[in-house]
Design a protein around this motif. Structure first.
Motif, mmCIF file in Angstrom:
data_model
loop_
_atom_site.group_PDB
_atom_site.id
_atom_site.type_symbol
_atom_site.label_atom_id
_atom_site.label_comp_id
_atom_site.label_asym_id
_atom_site.label_seq_id
_atom_site.Cartn_x
_atom_site.Cartn_y
_atom_site.Cartn_z
ATOM 1 N N MET A 1 -57.109 41.536 0.155
ATOM 2 C CA MET A 1 -56.494 42.862 0.216
ATOM 3 C C MET A 1 -57.075 43.681 1.358
ATOM 4 O O MET A 1 -56.381 44.509 1.953
ATOM 5 C CB MET A 1 -56.705 43.587 -1.121
ATOM 6 C CG MET A 1 -55.755 44.754 -1.347
ATOM 7 S SD MET A 1 -54.020 44.240 -1.291
ATOM 8 C CE MET A 1 -53.355 45.450 -0.161
ATOM 9 N N LEU A 2 -58.328 43.438 1.692
ATOM 10 C CA LEU A 2 -58.947 44.147 2.801
ATOM 11 C C LEU A 2 -58.259 43.791 4.127
ATOM 12 O O LEU A 2 -57.989 44.674 4.953
ATOM 13 C CB LEU A 2 -60.437 43.811 2.871
ATOM 14 C CG LEU A 2 -61.241 44.551 3.962
ATOM 15 C CD1 LEU A 2 -61.203 46.052 3.724
ATOM 16 C CD2 LEU A 2 -62.680 44.037 3.978
ATOM 17 N N VAL A 3 -57.948 42.523 4.310
ATOM 18 C CA VAL A 3 -57.250 42.081 5.527
ATOM 19 C C VAL A 3 -55.842 42.657 5.564
ATOM 20 O O VAL A 3 -55.378 43.141 6.604
ATOM 21 C CB VAL A 3 -57.207 40.539 5.593
ATOM 22 C CG1 VAL A 3 -56.295 40.069 6.734
ATOM 23 C CG2 VAL A 3 -58.605 39.978 5.762
ATOM 24 N N ILE A 4 -55.158 42.626 4.439
ATOM 25 C CA ILE A 4 -53.796 43.157 4.377
ATOM 26 C C ILE A 4 -53.790 44.642 4.728
ATOM 27 O O ILE A 4 -52.952 45.115 5.506
ATOM 28 C CB ILE A 4 -53.193 42.934 2.969
ATOM 29 C CG1 ILE A 4 -52.995 41.445 2.722
ATOM 30 C CG2 ILE A 4 -51.864 43.685 2.824
ATOM 31 C CD1 ILE A 4 -52.579 41.111 1.304
ATOM 32 N N ALA A 5 -54.742 45.388 4.162
ATOM 33 C CA ALA A 5 -54.820 46.820 4.452
ATOM 34 C C ALA A 5 -55.102 47.056 5.932
ATOM 35 O O ALA A 5 -54.519 47.950 6.558
ATOM 36 C CB ALA A 5 -55.896 47.474 3.590
ATOM 37 N N GLY A 6 -55.988 46.259 6.513
ATOM 38 C CA GLY A 6 -56.299 46.413 7.932
ATOM 39 C C GLY A 6 -55.104 46.140 8.818
ATOM 40 O O GLY A 6 -54.828 46.899 9.768
ATOM 41 N N VAL A 7 -54.363 45.071 8.511
ATOM 42 C CA VAL A 7 -53.161 44.753 9.293
ATOM 43 C C VAL A 7 -52.108 45.831 9.095
ATOM 44 O O VAL A 7 -51.388 46.201 10.032
ATOM 45 C CB VAL A 7 -52.610 43.359 8.909
ATOM 46 C CG1 VAL A 7 -51.308 43.074 9.652
ATOM 47 C CG2 VAL A 7 -53.634 42.274 9.209
ATOM 48 N N ALA A 8 -52.007 46.368 7.874
ATOM 49 C CA ALA A 8 -51.029 47.430 7.596
ATOM 50 C C ALA A 8 -51.356 48.685 8.404
ATOM 51 O O ALA A 8 -50.454 49.334 8.952
ATOM 52 C CB ALA A 8 -51.017 47.743 6.103
ATOM 53 N N VAL A 9 -52.639 49.030 8.501
ATOM 54 C CA VAL A 9 -53.040 50.189 9.302
ATOM 55 C C VAL A 9 -52.659 49.988 10.764
ATOM 56 O O VAL A 9 -52.095 50.885 11.412
ATOM 57 C CB VAL A 9 -54.559 50.439 9.173
ATOM 58 C CG1 VAL A 9 -55.018 51.454 10.215
ATOM 59 C CG2 VAL A 9 -54.899 50.943 7.784
ATOM 60 N N LEU A 10 -52.932 48.815 11.308
ATOM 61 C CA LEU A 10 -52.598 48.520 12.705
ATOM 62 C C LEU A 10 -51.092 48.529 12.929
ATOM 63 O O LEU A 10 -50.614 48.997 13.964
ATOM 64 C CB LEU A 10 -53.184 47.168 13.105
ATOM 65 C CG LEU A 10 -54.707 47.103 13.233
ATOM 66 C CD1 LEU A 10 -55.163 45.678 13.520
ATOM 67 C CD2 LEU A 10 -55.189 48.042 14.326
ATOM 68 N N THR A 11 -50.341 48.024 11.961
ATOM 69 C CA THR A 11 -48.884 48.022 12.080
ATOM 70 C C THR A 11 -48.352 49.448 12.128
ATOM 71 O O THR A 11 -47.524 49.795 12.972
ATOM 72 C CB THR A 11 -48.240 47.257 10.905
ATOM 73 O OG1 THR A 11 -48.806 45.951 10.828
ATOM 74 C CG2 THR A 11 -46.735 47.137 11.091
ATOM 75 N N GLY A 12 -48.854 50.282 11.233
ATOM 76 C CA GLY A 12 -48.433 51.686 11.244
ATOM 77 C C GLY A 12 -48.830 52.390 12.522
ATOM 78 O O GLY A 12 -48.082 53.230 13.046
ATOM 79 N N ALA A 13 -49.996 52.035 13.063
ATOM 80 C CA ALA A 13 -50.480 52.687 14.281
ATOM 81 C C ALA A 13 -49.615 52.361 15.494
ATOM 82 O O ALA A 13 -49.618 53.106 16.480
ATOM 83 C CB ALA A 13 -51.922 52.273 14.549
ATOM 84 N N LEU A 14 -48.874 51.258 15.438
ATOM 85 C CA LEU A 14 -48.041 50.847 16.565
ATOM 86 C C LEU A 14 -46.576 51.232 16.378
ATOM 87 O O LEU A 14 -45.720 50.808 17.168
ATOM 88 C CB LEU A 14 -48.155 49.327 16.753
ATOM 89 C CG LEU A 14 -49.508 48.845 17.290
ATOM 90 C CD1 LEU A 14 -49.610 47.329 17.187
ATOM 91 C CD2 LEU A 14 -49.710 49.299 18.721
ATOM 92 N N TRP A 15 -46.281 52.032 15.354
ATOM 93 C CA TRP A 15 -44.898 52.446 15.114
ATOM 94 C C TRP A 15 -44.328 53.137 16.353
ATOM 95 O O TRP A 15 -44.892 54.124 16.833
ATOM 96 C CB TRP A 15 -44.844 53.397 13.923
ATOM 97 C CG TRP A 15 -43.474 53.918 13.616
ATOM 98 C CD1 TRP A 15 -42.927 55.077 14.047
ATOM 99 C CD2 TRP A 15 -42.498 53.284 12.798
ATOM 100 N NE1 TRP A 15 -41.652 55.218 13.556
ATOM 101 C CE2 TRP A 15 -41.356 54.138 12.791
ATOM 102 C CE3 TRP A 15 -42.456 52.096 12.069
ATOM 103 C CZ2 TRP A 15 -40.200 53.818 12.066
ATOM 104 C CZ3 TRP A 15 -41.299 51.784 11.358
ATOM 105 C CH2 TRP A 15 -40.200 52.640 11.366
ATOM 106 N N PRO A 16 -43.223 52.642 16.920
ATOM 107 C CA PRO A 16 -42.645 53.286 18.115
ATOM 108 C C PRO A 16 -42.206 54.720 17.811
ATOM 109 O O PRO A 16 -41.436 54.929 16.874
ATOM 110 C CB PRO A 16 -41.437 52.402 18.443
ATOM 111 C CG PRO A 16 -41.716 51.095 17.767
ATOM 112 C CD PRO A 16 -42.482 51.432 16.526
#
Length: 417
Positions: free
Chosen positions: A126-141
């Protein structure tokens, strides 16, 4: 038109367009959308908002289907934090470099990160999933903030900008009426992982529409080096604080509608009530955009917040008979889009030159914070709806008073601009 360091980055065809008198009623919208680029931007704005409204549903269902609901809530929260916290930085990037290169880079990286997020959900911690989710949101166009910045750049204060900001607020409501339902159906009929594809496709379409529009390259590439950015401006900071009130009230009313329907034994109606509230907001926004240009945004905001305060007690009427919410929900939601449109116009009037997109990104962040605060404010009163209603009335009325008190200083700043 004010520009960064005295350099005019707005092309002559835009100067001619923004000088037009927009009229009232349907003519206001006809004038605003009279040019192909403006119509393209309107379609892109709707696509961007649909993507945003659909993605949260799809992501939640995707994680819940592969893991559990608590993991889904955590992933969605992480994604939202990543998106909200980095929004101003992405907006500043566009103000410095122009829309085309930034949207190309962020859209490409976002697709890769979204694919990575789907890939890690099932097996990763879950820690990895949360980290990837944060990065995905940070790259929202930042398509929506870019389009609002373009509309501000291509309209003069007054009728044209008033109608543009109202249309922008209305498109948000359209997206949140259609998007979540469409996402839920897609994820249910197929698979949440499959439902990711049309969401990404809509996002790409919206970004491409902005990239292909002529204003995207010529209006927003101000190369601003604005230090602390628009938040260094006291009038803009005041606008951000005022923006918290309508979004707080809107989110709190949504929670109360769900609470009342659940406690009243008609849980099935909760989603329909929220849709009814959005429809009321949509209608209110269209009327406001067509006929509300006679006042400045700083004079409209206290009026709209006061109307919001007066409308919230109507929620108590629906507790006796469920059918009354058919009327109550649209009435209570009727001021939402006008409030948003007023905040958008006011933020445009208090934004320093060359910082439009970053400013609108800050507005989006402020609205998101307001929505979170709204849910937090009413949470302790789930079984005391009347107390929650009175608290919201006080908050909305206090916001109206604050907007009225600071109105003259905001007006002086707008006049100076």
């Amino acid at each position: 038109m004010a520009t960064h360091r005295g350099v005019d980055h707005t092309p002559s065809w835009a100067d001619a367009r923004v000088s037009k008198e927009s009229g009232t009623g349907l003519q206001a919208y006809r004038t605003l959308l009279g040019e192909p680029d403006m119509r393209r931007l309107a379609v892109a704005a709707l696509e961007a908002r649909l993507t945003l409204s659909m993605w949260s549903v799809v992501l939640f269902l995707l994680v819940a289907d592969r893991r559990d609901e608590s993991s889904a809530a955590l992933a969605l929260a992480a994604y939202t934090v990543g998106q909200a916290v980095t929004a101003p930085a992405r907006g500043r990037w566009i103000d410095r470099r122009g829309a085309r290169p930034v949207l190309l880079v962020t859209t490409s990286l976002y697709i890769l990160m979204a694919a990575a997020l789907v890939a890690v959900i099932e097996d990763a911690s879950m820690l990895v999933i949360a980290g990837v989710a944060v990065l995905t949101g940070a790259l929202w166009p930042p398509v929506a903030a870019t389009i609002r910045g373009l509309w501000i750049a291509l309209t003069l204060p007054g009728k044209g900008r008033h109608t543009a900001m109202a249309l922008d607020a209305v498109l948000i409501e359209v997206a949140y009426v259609v998007g979540p339902a469409a996402a839920g159906l897609l994820a249910t009929w197929t698979d949440p992982a499959v439902a990711v594809l049309p969401v990404i496709a809509l996002l790409v379409l919206s970004a491409v529409s902005v990239i292909r529009s002529e204003p995207a390259d010529q209006v927003l590439a101000s190369r601003s080096r604005g230090g602390w950015g628009p938040v260094a401006s006291p009038p803009f900071r005041t606008t951000l604080l005022l923006a918290l009130v309508p979004s707080l009230a809107s989110a709190a009313v949504e929670v109360l509608l769900l609470t009342i329907s659940h406690s009243g034994g008609y849980e099935w109606a909760g989603g329909l009530l929220l849709a009814g509230m959005a429809v009321g907001s949509l209608v209110g926004g269209l009327i406001f955009g067509a006929y509300g240009s006679g006042r400045t945004p700083q004079s409209w905001l206290p009026i709209m917040l006061l109307l919001t305060a007066c409308g919230i007690p109507v929620l108590l009427v629906g507790q006796a008979e469920p059918w009354t919410f058919v009327v109550v929900a649209p009435l209570v939601g009727g001021t939402t889009a006008p409030c948003l449109a007023t905040v958008f116009s006011l933020s445009a009037a208090t934004t320093p030159p060359g910082q439009r997109t970053e400013a609108q990104s800050w507005v989006n962040t402020s609205l998101a914070l307001g929505f979170a605060m709204g849910a937090f404010v009413v949470a302790p009163f789930a079984d005391q709806v009347d107390v929650a209603v009175m608290l919201l009335v006080v908050i909305a009325a206090a916001g109206a008073l604050a907007a009225w008190l600071v109105g003259p200083s905001l007006a002086r700043h707008a006049d100076a601009e």
